[in-house]
Design an enzyme around this catalytic site. Structure first.
Site, mmCIF file in Angstrom:
data_model
loop_
_atom_site.group_PDB
_atom_site.id
_atom_site.type_symbol
_atom_site.label_atom_id
_atom_site.label_comp_id
_atom_site.label_asym_id
_atom_site.label_seq_id
_atom_site.Cartn_x
_atom_site.Cartn_y
_atom_site.Cartn_z
ATOM 1 N N SER A 63 -20.625 -23.069 52.743
ATOM 2 C CA SER A 63 -19.829 -24.219 52.299
ATOM 3 C C SER A 63 -20.083 -25.372 53.255
ATOM 4 O O SER A 63 -20.258 -25.168 54.462
ATOM 5 C CB SER A 63 -18.354 -23.830 52.303
ATOM 6 O OG SER A 63 -17.553 -24.981 52.461
ATOM 7 N N HIS A 107 -8.687 -2.930 31.391
ATOM 8 C CA HIS A 107 -7.720 -4.036 31.565
ATOM 9 C C HIS A 107 -7.702 -4.552 33.007
ATOM 10 O O HIS A 107 -6.673 -5.044 33.471
ATOM 11 C CB HIS A 107 -6.303 -3.611 31.165
ATOM 12 C CG HIS A 107 -6.222 -3.000 29.799
ATOM 13 N ND1 HIS A 107 -5.956 -3.732 28.669
ATOM 14 C CD2 HIS A 107 -6.407 -1.722 29.377
ATOM 15 C CE1 HIS A 107 -5.963 -2.932 27.614
ATOM 16 N NE2 HIS A 107 -6.257 -1.702 28.020
ATOM 17 N N LYS A 125 -17.373 -19.594 55.247
ATOM 18 C CA LYS A 125 -17.618 -19.144 53.871
ATOM 19 C C LYS A 125 -18.997 -18.556 53.642
ATOM 20 O O LYS A 125 -19.996 -19.012 54.177
ATOM 21 C CB LYS A 125 -17.454 -20.331 52.908
ATOM 22 C CG LYS A 125 -16.041 -20.835 52.811
ATOM 23 C CD LYS A 125 -15.203 -19.997 51.892
ATOM 24 C CE LYS A 125 -15.340 -20.521 50.480
ATOM 25 N NZ LYS A 125 -14.536 -19.732 49.562
ATOM 26 N N GLU A 141 -22.346 -16.391 40.508
ATOM 27 C CA GLU A 141 -21.593 -17.386 39.735
ATOM 28 C C GLU A 141 -22.494 -18.115 38.739
ATOM 29 O O GLU A 141 -22.095 -18.412 37.614
ATOM 30 C CB GLU A 141 -20.917 -18.383 40.672
ATOM 31 C CG GLU A 141 -19.777 -17.733 41.459
ATOM 32 C CD GLU A 141 -19.318 -18.591 42.629
ATOM 33 O OE1 GLU A 141 -19.352 -19.832 42.529
ATOM 34 O OE2 GLU A 141 -18.938 -18.011 43.663
#
Ligand code: ARG
Length: 475
Positions: A276, A155, A282, A289
């Site tokens: 970025s 969970h 970043k 992803e």
């Protein structure tokens, strides 16, 4: 070049040509179409449908064309409808009318089904090879971190501490099944549709068994109507690819979470991260992803072909042309993704200290208390309740389980004595779970060895089967 037209009086409308044209995507089948034509010429000759001289000319021209297709010298032009018509134009450009004699005894219907199977058999081996490389990288990382400890989750909440090598190696288990699925699929799909003609087989003395053998198939599709209508091999391949997509999406999701500053477990190598355009600080896990995101088209492509096939009348219908782009898309997406993902996995470093620090948090050792009492003969329901009381006490006093006092332990259950403390240690708890599949480092090391052995067997199978295609393509 049109392969038909005898019975027509007016020319096809441009819009119809644009709609039915497939060469812009099915050109990928060109090398497979040529090797199957080379095999077809042999049966035309042995059936005495062409003489030895014609056969030699066709054979030479087809082999030349194969080289020119591979080097990009021969390409489709604006008036070619599909891969088959473009290649027949190429043959006629070399041999004149003689080039057209290759059409005897076959139809584009059995031809396209054969080309497509060959393409997929070849490319699924390439996918399998990339999957073995990813799995190898995962196993190497698992070995590196067998002794590192981390919280395990259910969970997305701390559940029980585990060896981090165990956590990583589970991905190789899924990939091992994927490789098994590719092997099963390969064996089931390795049959030749050639010789089915348009749908009813051929009255000419051509031997489907012989072309099948020549092309490395295990046999001939039993029923000619089925041979030109069946796309199960493509649907099944799309399923296997979609499931690989789902498996790598879960790897991607874990890596993405582990890279957050909240977790801070994983540190990506600069070569496998992106920046970025606006926020200079970043470092983004785009590879992970995209591994997550590509499952979208991979699942969509399977759904797309299933939908095309649903209630499709027999035998060939032009709808079947919709079978190819989805397959090319799934294959090419994975062949682009897998090497990047493998590189990302191989070059990631993990913060052992941070993982170890959070391993006991969230009272993840509570099960150890219950197990301790069970070993003393207490029924699990009672033991579970006592462990729950300990968690409540620890939470109230703001301490970890191992910091509870002797009186507090006793108050949870009268048999809860000092002996429990040695189990309230992460390393001890992990080492005690030494069943074959458990998280104890020595169990995990054994699991990694077994996965490595199975990977070696798969790699050997892939390399053997791949020889069929490298041999065929270098004729
Ligand atoms: N381009 C077609 C396809 O991919 C080839 C087969 C055409 N057959 C036909 N009967 N029109 O399906």
């Amino acid at each position: 070049m049109a392969l038909w037209g005898g019975r027509f009086e007016s020319k096809t409308d441009d819009s119809v040509f644009a709609l039915s044209r497939s060469v812009q995507f099915d050109w990928r089948l060109a090398p497979y179409d040529l090797v199957s034509s080379i095999a077809h010429v042999r049966v035309l000759k042995s059936g005495k449908l062409i003489d030895a001289k014609t056969a030699a000319k066709l054979d030479r021209a087809l082999k030349e064309l194969l080289k020119e297709v591979k080097s990009g010298v021969f390409k489709p032009n604006a008036s070619d409808e599909d891969v088959h018509s473009a290649l027949e134009r190429g043959l006629i450009e070399k041999l004149g009318e003689l080039g057209g004699s290759i059409r005897a005894g076959r139809s584009r219907n059995d031809q396209v089904a054969t080309d497509f199977r060959l393409y997929l058999l070849d490319h699924m081996l390439e996918i399998a090879l990339q999957v073995t490389k990813l799995s190898k990288a995962i196993l190497a990382k698992s070995s590196e971190y067998v002794d590192a400890v981390a919280p395990g989750f259910t969970h997305l909440q701390h559940a029980q501490p585990v060896s981090f090598g165990h956590e990583l190696a589970k991905h190789s288990c899924a990939l091992e099944r994927d490789l098994g699925r590719i092997k099963d699929w390969y064996e089931r799909s390795n049959l030749s549709p050639l010789g089915a003609g348009a749908l009813a087989g051929s009255s000419l003395p051509i031997s489907p068994e012989r072309t099948a053998r020549d092309l490395g198939f295990d046999g001939v599709v039993r029923n000619s109507i089925d041979a030109v209508s069946d796309r199960d091999f493509a649907v099944e391949a799309l399923f296997v690819l979609a499931l690989i997509g789902v498996h790598v999406s879960r790897i991607g999701e874990e890596w993405t979470i582990w890279c957050t500053s909240e977790f801070g477990w994983a540190k990506l190598d600069d070569a496998y991260a992106t920046g970025s355009s606006i926020m200079p600080q970043k470092k983004n896990p785009d590879v992970a992803e995209l591994a997550r995101g590509k499952s979208g088209p991979l699942i969509g492509n399977l759904t797309s072909l299933l939908t095309t096939m649903k209630a499709m009348p027999f035998a060939y219908n032009r709808d079947l042309q919709e079978d190819k782009e989805v397959v090319f898309n799934s294959i090419e997406n994975l062949l682009t993704l897998l090497p990047a993902l493998t590189g990302m996995v191989a070059s990631t470093n993990f913060d052992r200290k941070r993982m170890a620090k959070s391993a006991p948090e969230g009272f993840s050792l509570a099960t150890e208390i219950a197990d301790y009492l069970v070993r003393k003969g207490i029924p699990f329901s009672k033991a579970h309740e006592a462990a729950g009381k300990c968690v409540k006490l620890a939470e109230k006093s703001g301490v970890q389980l191992h910091e509870l006092s002797a009186t507090q332990l006793k108050s949870a259950h009268e048999q809860l004595d000092e002996g429990v403390r040695k189990f309230l240690d992460v390393k001890g708890a992990i080492a005690s779970r030494d069943s074959v599949n458990g998280t104890a480092p020595k169990s995990v090391a054994r699991q990694i060895r077994a996965l490595g052995d199975s990977l070696k067997r798969d790699a050997k199978w892939i390399s053997n089967e791949s020889k069929r295609f490298s041999g065929m393509m270098s004729q």
